[in-house]
Design a protein around this motif. Structure first.
Motif, mmCIF file in Angstrom:
data_model
loop_
_atom_site.group_PDB
_atom_site.id
_atom_site.type_symbol
_atom_site.label_atom_id
_atom_site.label_comp_id
_atom_site.label_asym_id
_atom_site.label_seq_id
_atom_site.Cartn_x
_atom_site.Cartn_y
_atom_site.Cartn_z
ATOM 1 N N SER A 74 26.763 6.690 -22.868
ATOM 2 C CA SER A 74 26.255 6.527 -21.500
ATOM 3 C C SER A 74 26.047 7.873 -20.813
ATOM 4 O O SER A 74 25.039 8.089 -20.131
ATOM 5 C CB SER A 74 27.228 5.666 -20.684
ATOM 6 O OG SER A 74 27.337 4.377 -21.247
ATOM 7 N N GLY A 75 26.992 8.789 -20.992
ATOM 8 C CA GLY A 75 26.844 10.105 -20.385
ATOM 9 C C GLY A 75 25.628 10.847 -20.897
ATOM 10 O O GLY A 75 24.919 11.516 -20.130
ATOM 11 N N TRP A 76 25.364 10.737 -22.203
ATOM 12 C CA TRP A 76 24.200 11.395 -22.794
ATOM 13 C C TRP A 76 22.903 10.810 -22.251
ATOM 14 O O TRP A 76 21.979 11.550 -21.895
ATOM 15 C CB TRP A 76 24.239 11.253 -24.315
ATOM 16 C CG TRP A 76 23.001 11.750 -25.022
ATOM 17 C CD1 TRP A 76 21.973 10.994 -25.497
ATOM 18 C CD2 TRP A 76 22.659 13.111 -25.298
ATOM 19 N NE1 TRP A 76 21.009 11.787 -26.061
ATOM 20 C CE2 TRP A 76 21.405 13.099 -25.964
ATOM 21 C CE3 TRP A 76 23.288 14.332 -25.066
ATOM 22 C CZ2 TRP A 76 20.770 14.252 -26.386
ATOM 23 C CZ3 TRP A 76 22.655 15.495 -25.491
ATOM 24 C CH2 TRP A 76 21.419 15.456 -26.145
ATOM 25 N N LEU A 77 22.820 9.478 -22.184
ATOM 26 C CA LEU A 77 21.596 8.832 -21.699
ATOM 27 C C LEU A 77 21.297 9.235 -20.257
ATOM 28 O O LEU A 77 20.144 9.510 -19.906
ATOM 29 C CB LEU A 77 21.735 7.313 -21.806
ATOM 30 C CG LEU A 77 21.800 6.742 -23.226
ATOM 31 C CD1 LEU A 77 22.057 5.237 -23.173
ATOM 32 C CD2 LEU A 77 20.521 7.040 -24.002
ATOM 33 N N ILE A 78 22.322 9.282 -19.424
ATOM 34 C CA ILE A 78 22.114 9.672 -18.034
ATOM 35 C C ILE A 78 21.708 11.148 -17.944
ATOM 36 O O ILE A 78 20.850 11.524 -17.143
ATOM 37 C CB ILE A 78 23.378 9.396 -17.203
ATOM 38 C CG1 ILE A 78 23.626 7.875 -17.132
ATOM 39 C CG2 ILE A 78 23.243 9.975 -15.802
ATOM 40 C CD1 ILE A 78 24.922 7.496 -16.449
ATOM 41 N N ALA A 79 22.317 11.983 -18.792
ATOM 42 C CA ALA A 79 21.969 13.405 -18.790
ATOM 43 C C ALA A 79 20.514 13.630 -19.198
ATOM 44 O O ALA A 79 19.800 14.432 -18.589
ATOM 45 C CB ALA A 79 22.909 14.169 -19.728
ATOM 46 N N VAL A 80 20.064 12.908 -20.236
ATOM 47 C CA VAL A 80 18.673 13.043 -20.667
ATOM 48 C C VAL A 80 17.723 12.566 -19.573
ATOM 49 O O VAL A 80 16.615 13.102 -19.416
ATOM 50 C CB VAL A 80 18.435 12.260 -21.976
ATOM 51 C CG1 VAL A 80 16.958 12.263 -22.354
ATOM 52 C CG2 VAL A 80 19.268 12.851 -23.104
ATOM 53 N N GLN A 81 18.164 11.586 -18.813
ATOM 54 C CA GLN A 81 17.333 11.073 -17.729
ATOM 55 C C GLN A 81 17.000 12.157 -16.706
ATOM 56 O O GLN A 81 16.018 12.053 -15.961
ATOM 57 C CB GLN A 81 18.033 9.883 -17.057
ATOM 58 C CG GLN A 81 17.243 9.189 -15.973
ATOM 59 C CD GLN A 81 15.936 8.587 -16.475
ATOM 60 O OE1 GLN A 81 15.780 8.330 -17.659
ATOM 61 N NE2 GLN A 81 14.988 8.368 -15.578
ATOM 62 N N LEU A 82 17.794 13.224 -16.654
ATOM 63 C CA LEU A 82 17.486 14.334 -15.757
ATOM 64 C C LEU A 82 16.098 14.915 -16.036
ATOM 65 O O LEU A 82 15.417 15.388 -15.125
ATOM 66 C CB LEU A 82 18.538 15.441 -15.900
ATOM 67 C CG LEU A 82 19.931 15.157 -15.341
ATOM 68 C CD1 LEU A 82 20.890 16.242 -15.787
ATOM 69 C CD2 LEU A 82 19.886 15.063 -13.817
ATOM 70 N N LEU A 83 15.695 14.891 -17.312
ATOM 71 C CA LEU A 83 14.378 15.431 -17.667
ATOM 72 C C LEU A 83 13.238 14.640 -17.033
ATOM 73 O O LEU A 83 12.143 15.177 -16.841
ATOM 74 C CB LEU A 83 14.212 15.460 -19.188
ATOM 75 C CG LEU A 83 15.126 16.429 -19.946
ATOM 76 C CD1 LEU A 83 14.908 16.290 -21.447
ATOM 77 C CD2 LEU A 83 14.877 17.858 -19.496
#
Length: 413
Positions: free
Chosen positions: A316-325
């Motif tokens: 979940s943390g990775w998916l949200i972080a990628v969403q920053l792009l």
């Protein structure tokens, strides 16, 4: 009607720029209170399949497409631009109440179809008001400021929706729409009608040196302008790739954390919008110096990278972080699109018609990709869907790099 020159803007009687700020901020609150939350709500709480959800998205989107370009042409002609926004807000408010009360297929289809049709009023109408109020001088910065307030509104509504969804129910989020619609209507009507230059608002300013408005061109001007055709194709590909990504991420997070579905979606939205806000301001301050094309290329290139990164981990943390792009790509696209269209349509009197045409291409891309992504997920899983969308994004990068010229005027203020 006398058209202001690029270097000598006309003072608009009674116009306060803060009113336009409020319109952009509050319209984001109205539109953002349904969007991806509806997808998550129907899938996780009402038992809808992704294919059924994709079908509704496609049908409602395609139904709205039939009126997008004519709506743009009507905004070019009408002097009731404020009333158009207020009327669209009223329809959105009613549709949101219907969604709150009913979740059967036909009710959701009717509500989302109405929302799709009237939702396409806002972009052209606000851009027309902006050009008619601000003029060409400082337009890049003002468009960036519009986008920044839009993103700030999206951040606020995402946080508020998370709180409402956690404190009450997921469906209660939809009741935020009528409340913000009233405030957005008040903000819109606070802009004096006499302050709007309606000739300038439709891009009829080619004859600035003579002090006369340029006559409106025919609809065929859209097809005769090759860069505009290229831009429409790129807009289609960009949104075909981009539109399903946030809903797919939200669905992944919702399946992993069903009790936090609304909050997780809000985290994704806030993460992207928090990046979009400074990106929009940066674009507004640099578009006249750097040009439109190099900045746009960065926004297009981010999308395939983001699609691949989603497949590397389902944490979940990775998916949200990628969403920053998403904040980089969508932030650039949102801030620059009305500016590029204004560049290409100057002197035609068809600025808002062209915006409607671009909105049509965006709508086609988003509608078709919603169904396509849902079918791929049901058959092959989330990773395959992300990779397929990334491929479409790669084509958009190539087409834009090769075929799209720079549109910045030779001389800018």
């Amino acid at each position: 009607m006398v058209i202001a020159s690029d270097t000598q803007p006309v003072a608009r009687p009674g116009f306060n720029p803060r009113s336009l700020d409020a319109v952009n901020f509050l319209l984001a609150d109205v539109r953002g209170a349904v969007g991806p939350y509806l997808n998550v709500y129907l899938v996780t709480q009402q038992g809808w399949s992704l294919s059924a959800l994709g079908l509704v998205t496609m049908i409602s989107g395609l139904a709205g497409l039939a009126l997008q370009t004519p709506i743009g042409a009507w905004i070019d002609r009408t002097r009731a631009k404020r009333s158009a926004i207020v009327g669209a807000l009223a329809v959105l408010a009613v549709a949101a109440v219907v969604i709150f009360i009913r979740t059967d297929f036909w009710s959701i289809l009717a509500a989302t179809t109405l929302s799709a049709v009237v939702g396409d009023v806002f972009g052209p109408a606000v851009s027309a008001l902006t050009l008619g109020l601000i003029g060409r001088r400082g337009l890049a910065r003002r468009m960036g400021r519009n986008a920044a307030y839009d993103h700030a509104g999206n951040v606020m509504i995402a946080l508020l929706a998370a709180l409402v969804g956690w404190r009450f129910t997921q469906s209660a989020v939809f009741l935020l729409v009528p409340a913000f619609a009233v405030m957005a209507a008040v903000a819109t009507l606070s802009i004096p009608a006499r302050a709007i230059d309606h000739d300038l608002a439709r891009g009829a300013d080619a004859a600035a040196g003579t002090g006369e408005a340029a006559p409106a061109s025919g609809w065929s001007v859209l097809l005769r302008c090759r860069p505009f055709v290229v831009f429409c194709l790129c807009a289609f590909l960009f949104h075909f790739a981009n539109a399903p990504m946030l809903p797919l991420v939200g669905q992944e997070l919702a399946f992993a954390h069903p009790d936090w579905a609304t909050a997780m979606m809000s985290f994704c939205i806030v993460a992207a919008q928090a990046v979009m806000l400074p990106i929009a301001i940066l674009v507004g301050h640099t578009a006249d110096r750097w040009g439109r094309k190099p900045i746009f290329l960065v926004g297009f290139a981010i999308l395939p990278v983001r699609a691949v990164l989603y497949t590397l981990s389902h944490d979940s943390g990775w998916l949200i972080a990628v969403q920053l792009l998403d904040g980089v790509g969508a932030g650039i696209f949102g801030a620059l699109t009305p500016l590029v269209i204004a560049d290409l349509m100057r002197g035609t009197g068809r600025y808002n018609l062209a915006q409607g045409a671009v909105a049509t291409m965006i709508g086609i891309g988003a509608s078709l990709s919603g169904l396509a992504a849902g079918l791929v997920v049901d058959a092959l899983g989330f990773d395959a869907a992300f990779l397929a969308l990334g491929l479409a994004a790669g084509v958009a990068v190539l087409v834009f790099a090769v075929a799209m010229p720079e549109t910045r005027p030779a001389a800018v203020p």
